[in-house]
Scaffold this motif. Structure first.
Motif, PDB file in Angstrom:
ATOM      1  N   TYR A  52      13.833  -0.288  -4.416  1.00  0.00           N
ATOM      2  CA  TYR A  52      12.797   0.562  -5.008  1.00  0.00           C
ATOM      3  C   TYR A  52      12.190  -0.198  -6.177  1.00  0.00           C
ATOM      4  CZ  TYR A  52      14.259   4.470  -2.134  1.00  0.00           C
ATOM      5  OH  TYR A  52      14.523   5.285  -1.060  1.00  0.00           O
ATOM      6  N   LEU A  53      10.881  -0.417  -6.073  1.00  0.00           N
ATOM      7  CA  LEU A  53      10.152  -1.158  -7.103  1.00  0.00           C
ATOM      8  C   LEU A  53       9.423  -0.141  -7.966  1.00  0.00           C
ATOM      9  CD1 LEU A  53       8.636  -3.574  -4.477  1.00  0.00           C
ATOM     10  CD2 LEU A  53      10.433  -4.209  -6.103  1.00  0.00           C
ATOM     11  N   ASN A  54       9.894  -0.001  -9.190  1.00  0.00           N
ATOM     12  CA  ASN A  54       9.262   0.968 -10.096  1.00  0.00           C
ATOM     13  C   ASN A  54       8.238   0.265 -10.985  1.00  0.00           C
ATOM     14  OD1 ASN A  54       9.780   1.454 -13.317  1.00  0.00           O
ATOM     15  ND2 ASN A  54       9.170   3.317 -12.263  1.00  0.00           N
ATOM     16  N   ASP A  55       7.193   0.991 -11.339  1.00  0.00           N
ATOM     17  CA  ASP A  55       6.347   0.580 -12.456  1.00  0.00           C
ATOM     18  C   ASP A  55       5.631   1.820 -12.994  1.00  0.00           C
ATOM     19  OD1 ASP A  55       5.832  -2.611 -13.205  1.00  0.00           O
ATOM     20  OD2 ASP A  55       4.490  -1.212 -14.215  1.00  0.00           O
ATOM     21  N   ILE A  56       5.041   1.646 -14.161  1.00  0.00           N
ATOM     22  CA  ILE A  56       4.422   2.814 -14.810  1.00  0.00           C
ATOM     23  C   ILE A  56       3.136   3.237 -14.112  1.00  0.00           C
ATOM     24  CG2 ILE A  56       3.242   1.405 -16.571  1.00  0.00           C
ATOM     25  CD1 ILE A  56       3.912   3.788 -18.536  1.00  0.00           C
ATOM     26  N   ALA A  57       2.398   2.271 -13.601  1.00  0.00           N
ATOM     27  CA  ALA A  57       1.183   2.583 -12.844  1.00  0.00           C
ATOM     28  C   ALA A  57       1.120   1.603 -11.685  1.00  0.00           C
ATOM     29  CB  ALA A  57      -0.045   2.454 -13.723  1.00  0.00           C
ATOM     30  N   LEU A  58       1.246   2.110 -10.492  1.00  0.00           N
ATOM     31  CA  LEU A  58       1.321   1.220  -9.331  1.00  0.00           C
ATOM     32  C   LEU A  58      -0.073   0.800  -8.899  1.00  0.00           C
ATOM     33  CD1 LEU A  58       4.064   3.181  -7.378  1.00  0.00           C
ATOM     34  CD2 LEU A  58       4.367   1.065  -8.675  1.00  0.00           C
ATOM     35  N   GLY A  59      -0.345  -0.479  -8.973  1.00  0.00           N
ATOM     36  CA  GLY A  59      -1.660  -0.989  -8.574  1.00  0.00           C
ATOM     37  C   GLY A  59      -1.508  -2.181  -7.656  1.00  0.00           C
ATOM     38  N   GLU A  60      -2.470  -3.119  -7.790  1.00  0.00           N
ATOM     39  CA  GLU A  60      -2.486  -4.295  -6.898  1.00  0.00           C
ATOM     40  C   GLU A  60      -1.249  -5.182  -7.065  1.00  0.00           C
ATOM     41  OE1 GLU A  60      -6.078  -6.619  -7.254  1.00  0.00           O
ATOM     42  OE2 GLU A  60      -7.262  -4.808  -6.909  1.00  0.00           O
ATOM     43  N   GLU A  61      -0.812  -5.340  -8.346  1.00  0.00           N
ATOM     44  CA  GLU A  61       0.353  -6.206  -8.579  1.00  0.00           C
ATOM     45  C   GLU A  61       1.584  -5.667  -7.854  1.00  0.00           C
ATOM     46  OE1 GLU A  61      -0.176  -8.111 -13.032  1.00  0.00           O
ATOM     47  OE2 GLU A  61       0.477  -6.048 -12.899  1.00  0.00           O
ATOM     48  N   ALA A  62       1.787  -4.350  -7.972  1.00  0.00           N
ATOM     49  CA  ALA A  62       2.955  -3.736  -7.335  1.00  0.00           C
ATOM     50  C   ALA A  62       2.856  -3.847  -5.814  1.00  0.00           C
ATOM     51  CB  ALA A  62       3.066  -2.268  -7.749  1.00  0.00           C
ATOM     52  N   ALA A  63       1.660  -3.657  -5.286  1.00  0.00           N
ATOM     53  CA  ALA A  63       1.463  -3.739  -3.834  1.00  0.00           C
ATOM     54  C   ALA A  63       1.772  -5.154  -3.336  1.00  0.00           C
ATOM     55  CB  ALA A  63       0.039  -3.345  -3.484  1.00  0.00           C
ATOM     56  N   ARG A  64       1.377  -6.152  -4.128  1.00  0.00           N
ATOM     57  CA  ARG A  64       1.646  -7.551  -3.745  1.00  0.00           C
ATOM     58  C   ARG A  64       3.157  -7.817  -3.763  1.00  0.00           C
ATOM     59  NH1 ARG A  64       1.495 -12.780  -6.553  1.00  0.00           N
ATOM     60  NH2 ARG A  64       1.276 -11.660  -8.492  1.00  0.00           N
ATOM     61  N   THR A  65       3.834  -7.313  -4.806  1.00  0.00           N
ATOM     62  CA  THR A  65       5.289  -7.503  -4.873  1.00  0.00           C
ATOM     63  C   THR A  65       5.965  -6.819  -3.687  1.00  0.00           C
ATOM     64  OG1 THR A  65       5.205  -7.694  -7.270  1.00  0.00           O
ATOM     65  CG2 THR A  65       7.343  -7.136  -6.315  1.00  0.00           C
ATOM     66  N   GLN A  66       5.513  -5.612  -3.374  1.00  0.00           N
ATOM     67  CA  GLN A  66       6.098  -4.876  -2.242  1.00  0.00           C
ATOM     68  C   GLN A  66       5.965  -5.704  -0.952  1.00  0.00           C
ATOM     69  OE1 GLN A  66       3.986  -1.353  -1.013  1.00  0.00           O
ATOM     70  NE2 GLN A  66       5.841  -0.396  -0.197  1.00  0.00           N
ATOM     71  N   LYS A  67       4.783  -6.259  -0.749  1.00  0.00           N
ATOM     72  CA  LYS A  67       4.504  -7.040   0.461  1.00  0.00           C
ATOM     73  C   LYS A  67       5.422  -8.278   0.510  1.00  0.00           C
ATOM     74  CE  LYS A  67       0.501  -9.314   2.445  1.00  0.00           C
ATOM     75  NZ  LYS A  67       0.269 -10.525   1.680  1.00  0.00           N
ATOM     76  N   ASP A  68       5.556  -8.957  -0.619  1.00  0.00           N
ATOM     77  CA  ASP A  68       6.352 -10.185  -0.656  1.00  0.00           C
ATOM     78  C   ASP A  68       7.843  -9.896  -0.486  1.00  0.00           C
ATOM     79  OD1 ASP A  68       3.939 -11.416  -1.034  1.00  0.00           O
ATOM     80  OD2 ASP A  68       4.204 -11.792  -3.183  1.00  0.00           O
ATOM     81  N   VAL A  69       8.300  -8.768  -1.046  1.00  0.00           N
ATOM     82  CA  VAL A  69       9.716  -8.396  -0.902  1.00  0.00           C
ATOM     83  C   VAL A  69       9.982  -8.023   0.562  1.00  0.00           C
ATOM     84  CG1 VAL A  69      11.442  -6.632  -1.522  1.00  0.00           C
ATOM     85  CG2 VAL A  69      10.050  -7.709  -3.304  1.00  0.00           C
ATOM     86  N   ALA A  70       9.064  -7.295   1.151  1.00  0.00           N
ATOM     87  CA  ALA A  70       9.225  -6.887   2.561  1.00  0.00           C
ATOM     88  C   ALA A  70       9.224  -8.115   3.473  1.00  0.00           C
ATOM     89  CB  ALA A  70       8.106  -5.927   2.951  1.00  0.00           C
ATOM     90  N   ALA A  71       8.447  -9.131   3.094  1.00  0.00           N
ATOM     91  CA  ALA A  71       8.376 -10.357   3.915  1.00  0.00           C
ATOM     92  C   ALA A  71       9.726 -11.078   3.942  1.00  0.00           C
ATOM     93  CB  ALA A  71       7.294 -11.279   3.372  1.00  0.00           C
ATOM     94  N   LYS A  72      10.566 -10.812   2.955  1.00  0.00           N
ATOM     95  CA  LYS A  72      11.897 -11.425   2.939  1.00  0.00           C
ATOM     96  C   LYS A  72      12.943 -10.555   3.649  1.00  0.00           C
ATOM     97  CE  LYS A  72      13.100 -14.200  -0.337  1.00  0.00           C
ATOM     98  NZ  LYS A  72      13.622 -14.642  -1.644  1.00  0.00           N
ATOM     99  N   GLY A  73      12.470  -9.493   4.298  1.00  0.00           N
ATOM    100  CA  GLY A  73      13.362  -8.716   5.168  1.00  0.00           C
ATOM    101  C   GLY A  73      13.956  -7.467   4.544  1.00  0.00           C
ATOM    102  N   ALA A  74      13.692  -7.214   3.263  1.00  0.00           N
ATOM    103  CA  ALA A  74      14.222  -5.994   2.629  1.00  0.00           C
ATOM    104  C   ALA A  74      13.270  -4.830   2.892  1.00  0.00           C
ATOM    105  CB  ALA A  74      14.363  -6.217   1.130  1.00  0.00           C
ATOM    106  N   ALA A  75      13.813  -3.619   2.807  1.00  0.00           N
ATOM    107  CA  ALA A  75      12.931  -2.448   2.821  1.00  0.00           C
ATOM    108  C   ALA A  75      12.424  -2.281   1.393  1.00  0.00           C
ATOM    109  CB  ALA A  75      13.707  -1.222   3.270  1.00  0.00           C
ATOM    110  N   ALA A  76      11.118  -2.402   1.198  1.00  0.00           N
ATOM    111  CA  ALA A  76      10.552  -2.365  -0.154  1.00  0.00           C
ATOM    112  C   ALA A  76       9.771  -1.078  -0.349  1.00  0.00           C
ATOM    113  CB  ALA A  76       9.648  -3.569  -0.364  1.00  0.00           C
ATOM    114  N   LYS A  77      10.162  -0.290  -1.357  1.00  0.00           N
ATOM    115  CA  LYS A  77       9.490   0.989  -1.594  1.00  0.00           C
ATOM    116  C   LYS A  77       8.991   1.041  -3.024  1.00  0.00           C
ATOM    117  CE  LYS A  77      12.234   3.200   1.866  1.00  0.00           C
ATOM    118  NZ  LYS A  77      12.201   4.414   2.612  1.00  0.00           N
ATOM    119  N   LEU A  78       7.812   1.621  -3.194  1.00  0.00           N
ATOM    120  CA  LEU A  78       7.250   1.747  -4.543  1.00  0.00           C
ATOM    121  C   LEU A  78       7.582   3.120  -5.102  1.00  0.00           C
ATOM    122  CD1 LEU A  78       3.696   0.203  -4.011  1.00  0.00           C
ATOM    123  CD2 LEU A  78       5.732  -0.900  -4.970  1.00  0.00           C
TER     124      LEU A  78
END
Ligand code: NAD
Length: 248
Positions: free
Chosen positions: A33-59
């Motif tokens: 679970y990737l937390n941040d105070i305001a989820l925007g483009e940066e968080a979406a990019r991190t989610q995508k990159d974490v998912a690309a490594k095989g983890a389930a990535a949730k914002l």
């Protein structure tokens, strides 16, 4: 190093050190679970990159400084995933000023995010971790929390406070197989430090035996270690990652 967590929460994970920690932990079988105070483009990019490594990535969006938001967010995670093994208290801010000029709101904001934020998250995960008889909590302190730093009394107080919080909670929760540790980075190249004046950066560099600033990935490796099977007997400790800037 084997990872033992299956569900992890990293606060302030959209960018910087939090993002690097998420990427370093990411592997198949782990839900992050990737937390941040305001989820925007940066968080979406991190989610995508974490998912690309095989983890389930949730914002998951919440302000760590808000007790109610944190409680609701963490309840949601536990409801959805059934457990929570690893909490990384990474969200942090600076509002630098000399003490003579430091405004009350600068003091309050930094303490609220950096120190109360960690309390809020630990308070919210502890019941689940105690029930599981398993947990890993890792707090992001700082070298200045041990050394002190002119112009950062609020930030330093919060980072020193995190060390005391780490040690106390480690003593309270140890019997339930929950370890609580801190990592204390030195000068790491992120957006938080990029904004510092060149003069301050040059003064810092002169104090670093390894002769360079650290990377978010180098901090992330220490977090991966503390979260792993290799660190089951380590609790209440502070791991310094500072290129030798401070030796304790
Ligand atoms: P950063 O500013 O690049 O990232 C911090 C993240 O936290 C951001 O995504 C931000 O949106 C998020 N955040 C801020 N307030 C929040 C809140 N109230 N709720 C949820 N999320 C929030 O910073 P960084 O350099 O990656 O630092 C990460 C941690 O490491 C901080 O705790 C910082 O104090 C610590 N640290 C950094 C350094 C360094 O040199 N960069 C050194 C020592 C310690």
């Amino acid at each position: 190093m084997n990872d033992i967590a299956s569900v992890a929460l990293i606060t302030g994970a959209a960018r910087g050190i939090g993002r690097a920690i998420a990427l370093a932990l990411a592997r198949p079988g782990l839900t992050i679970y990737l937390n941040d105070i305001a989820l925007g483009e940066e968080a979406a990019r991190t989610q995508k990159d974490v998912a690309a490594k095989g983890a389930a990535a949730k914002l998951i969006e919440f302000n760590v400084a808000d007790f109610g938001q944190v409680q609701r967010g963490i309840d949601e995670i536990v409801k959805e995933s059934g457990r929570l093994d690893l909490l990384v208290n990474n969200a942090g801010i600076t509002r630098d000023n000399l003490i003579l000029r430091m405004k009350e709101d600068e003091w309050d904001a930094v303490l609220a995010v950096n120190l109360k934020g960690a309390y809020n998250c630990i308070r919210a995960v502890s019941k689940t971790m105690v029930k599981q008889r398993f947990g890993r909590i890792i707090n992001l302190s700082s070298v200045v929390g041990v050394m002190g730093n002119a112009g950062q009394a609020n930030y330093v107080a919060s980072k020193a406070g995190l060390i005391g919080l780490t040690k106390s909670v480690a003593r309270e929760l140890g019997s339930r197989n929950i370890t609580v540790n801190a990592v204390a980075p030195g000068f790491i190249q992120t957006e938080m430090t990029e904004s510092l004046p060149e003069k301050v950066k040059a003064e810092m560099m002169a104090q670093i035996p390894l002769g360079r600033f650290g990377t978010p990935e180098e901090v992330a490796q220490a977090v991966v270690f503390l979260a792993s099977e290799a660190a089951t007997y380590i609790t209440g400790q502070v791991i310094h990652i500072n290129g030798g800037m401070l030796m304790v």
